[in-house]
Design an enzyme around this catalytic site. Structure first.
Site, PDB file in Angstrom:
ATOM      1  N   LYS A 145      12.624  59.055  58.933  1.00  0.00           N
ATOM      2  CA  LYS A 145      13.762  59.973  59.042  1.00  0.00           C
ATOM      3  C   LYS A 145      15.073  59.279  58.641  1.00  0.00           C
ATOM      4  CE  LYS A 145      12.784  60.964  63.366  1.00  0.00           C
ATOM      5  NZ  LYS A 145      11.447  60.289  63.462  1.00  0.00           N
ATOM      6  N   THR A 146      15.275  58.068  59.132  1.00  0.00           N
ATOM      7  CA  THR A 146      16.487  57.325  58.767  1.00  0.00           C
ATOM      8  C   THR A 146      16.482  56.994  57.279  1.00  0.00           C
ATOM      9  OG1 THR A 146      16.600  56.355  60.988  1.00  0.00           O
ATOM     10  CG2 THR A 146      17.863  55.271  59.256  1.00  0.00           C
ATOM     11  N   ASP A 193      21.220  60.068  64.616  1.00  0.00           N
ATOM     12  CA  ASP A 193      19.850  59.826  65.073  1.00  0.00           C
ATOM     13  C   ASP A 193      19.699  60.306  66.511  1.00  0.00           C
ATOM     14  OD1 ASP A 193      17.259  59.010  64.907  1.00  0.00           O
ATOM     15  OD2 ASP A 193      17.677  56.880  65.191  1.00  0.00           O
ATOM     16  N   THR A 204      13.133  63.170  67.498  1.00  0.00           N
ATOM     17  CA  THR A 204      11.712  63.033  67.785  1.00  0.00           C
ATOM     18  C   THR A 204      11.235  64.152  68.695  1.00  0.00           C
ATOM     19  OG1 THR A 204      12.247  61.542  69.615  1.00  0.00           O
ATOM     20  CG2 THR A 204      11.721  60.532  67.496  1.00  0.00           C
ATOM     21  N   ARG A 264       6.253  52.300  59.610  1.00  0.00           N
ATOM     22  CA  ARG A 264       6.932  51.220  60.327  1.00  0.00           C
ATOM     23  C   ARG A 264       5.912  50.256  60.931  1.00  0.00           C
ATOM     24  NH1 ARG A 264      10.746  53.319  64.812  1.00  0.00           N
ATOM     25  NH2 ARG A 264      12.011  53.879  62.987  1.00  0.00           N
TER      26      ARG A 264
END
Length: 363
Positions: A80-81, A125, A174, A233
Site C-alpha cells: 500500500k505504501t 497510513d 488494514t 514484505r
C-alpha cells in the site's frame, strides 16, 4: 542495444548501487525503500488494481488535473505504501507522508493541509485510526479543498476559512470496516490488495536477489516464495535471512537445500508458519484438546499479548483453515491436527466435518 534497453539497464544499475550503499551504511529503512518498485510497470501481481490505477492516473494527466482521492486496503506488507509512492512518482508530484495515529487533533491535520501545494499527494497510513475531529475536517478538505480553522472557545470562537490547493489524498488501511461511511464515500477510487501467489512472490524474490547481489537458483527462490505467506514484505525479509545463512554456513549460493535449512533454523515451516503460529496450534491442540478456548487464555498459554495473537497469528491460521473463531472461543480444525502430525480425537471440534475456507464455523 536500443536506447530503451540502455535506460532500463541504467535504472537497474542505479537501484543496485542504492541497495549496496544502504547495506554498507547498515540503514534498514533505506534498504527496504531501495527494494520497492518505482513504477506501476515494475509492480508484480495485483493486476486488476494496477490496471485500474493506471487508467485513473493516465486520465488525470491527460486532463491536466489531480487524480481522485485513492483508498488502498488490505493486510500489512502487500504494497500500500509502495503504491502511494508510485502514484506520486507517476504524477510527478511530491509525496507528503503521515499516519492516522499521528494526527491526534484537528489542528494537526490543518497544519499538514495548509502546507500542501497544488498537485501534492498526501499519504495517510492507517487512516482508520485518525482522531474523529480530524476526520470531520478531512471531509471538507477532500470535497471542497478548504477547512475551517476555529480560533478561540465558547461564544467568542471564530471560524476562519482556509483555502487548500487541489491535492490527492491516498489513504491506506488494514481494517477498511472501521472507516466511517462518509469518509469512505469521499474516495474516488478504492482498491483492495490481495495476497500474492507463489509464482508472483518468486518473481519478487528474484528481483530483490538481483538488487542485493544474492546468488540463488530456481529451486532456492521457489522455496523462499512458498514460505512467505503471500506477502512481499515477508519474502524480502526471508531472502535476507537466507542470504546470511548461505554466506556464513554455505558457499554463498541459495539453493533449495540451503533455503530449507536456513528457514528451519529461523523456525519458518514449509507453509510459512513461524514460532508463534506453531505455538498457538500446539497449545490449542495438545493442552486444550482443540478448543474452544478464549483468546485471553490462548495468549497467556503462549506467553504473548492478546493483541499479538489476534492480529499477528490468527489471520494466517484462519486463512489456512487451521483455526476457526467461534462465539465460544478459538477452535482447531482437523487440518491443524494433521499439520502437527496428530490424529484428530473423536470428540474434537469439527472432527467429523471437512472444513474449508468457505465454511462458516459458527453455523
Amino acid at each position: 542495444m536500443s536506447s530503451e534497453s540502455e535506460l532500463e539497464a541504467a535504472e537497474a544499475e542505479f537501484l543496485h548501487s542504492r541497495v549496496v550503499a544502504a547495506e554498507a551504511a547498515g540503514d534498514e529503512r533505506a534498504i527496504e525503500a531501495a527494494l520497492r518498485p518505482k513504477t506501476l510497470a515494475e509492480v508484480v501481481g495485483q493486476h486488476r488494481v494496477r490496471e485500474q490505477l493506471s487508467l485513473v492516473l493516465e486520465a488525470a494527466r491527460s486532463r491536466g488535473r489531480t487524480p481522485d482521492h485513492v483508498l488502498l486496503s488490505g493486510p500489512p506488507g502487500l504494497g500500500k505504501t509502495t503504491l502511494a509512492m508510485i502514484i506520486a512518482a507517476e504524477m510527478g508530484s511530491p509525496l507528503r507522508l503521515t499516519s492516522g495515529p499521528a494526527i491526534t487533533h484537528a489542528g494537526d491535520l490543518a497544519a499538514i493541509l495548509s502546507g500542501l501545494n497544488e498537485g501534492d499527494v498526501m499519504f495517510v497510513d492507517e487512516i482508520h485510526r485518525m482522531n474523529r475531529a480530524a476526520e470531520e475536517m478531512l471531509y471538507m478538505a477532500m470535497e471542497d479543498f478548504r477547512v475551517d480553522v476555529v480560533i478561540g472557545k465558547g461564544p467568542g470562537a471564530t471560524a476562519i476559512p482556509l483555502e487548500i490547493p487541489p491535492f490527492t489524498l491516498v489513504g491506506a488501511t488494514t481494517r477498511a470496516g472501521l472507516l466511517p461511511g462518509p469518509l469512505r464515500d469521499r474516495f474516488g477510487f478504492t482498491a483492495h490488495l490481495e495476497f500474492y501467489d507463489p509464482a508472483e512472490l518468486d518473481l519478487i524474490v528474484r528481483r530483490s536477489a538481483h538488487l542485493l547481489d544474492v546468488r540463488l537458483d530456481d529451486e532456492g527462490s521457489a522455496e523462499i516464495a512458498s514460505r512467505s505467506r503471500g506477502t512481499p514484505r515477508i519474502a524480502n525479509r526471508l531472502l535476507r535471512r537466507v542470504r546470511d545463512y548461505a554466506q556464513v554456513r554455505a558457499d554463498g549460493v541459495v539453493t533449495r537445500d540451503v533455503a530449507h535449512r536456513a528457514l528451519d533454523l529461523y523456525e519458518v515451516d514449509h507453509l510459512g508458519l513461524d514460532r508463534l503460529d506453531t505455538a498457538v496450534l500446539d497449545v490449542l491442540c495438545r493442552r486444550f484438546g482443540g478448543g474452544p478456548v478464549g483468546l485471553s487464555t490462548l495468549a497467556v498459554a503462549v506467553g504473548e499479548e492478546r493483541e499479538t495473537v489476534e492480529e499477528v497469528a490468527e489471520p494466517f491460521l484462519v486463512r489456512l483453515g487451521f483455526l476457526a473463531r467461534t462465539p465460544r472461543g478459538r477452535v482447531a480444525t482437523p487440518a491443524a491436527w494433521s499439520h502437527l502430525g496428530l490424529s484428530t480425537p473423536s470428540g474434537a471440534p469439527y472432527a467429523d466435518v471437512e472444513l474449508n475456507l468457505f465454511d462458516d464455523p459458527t453455523s
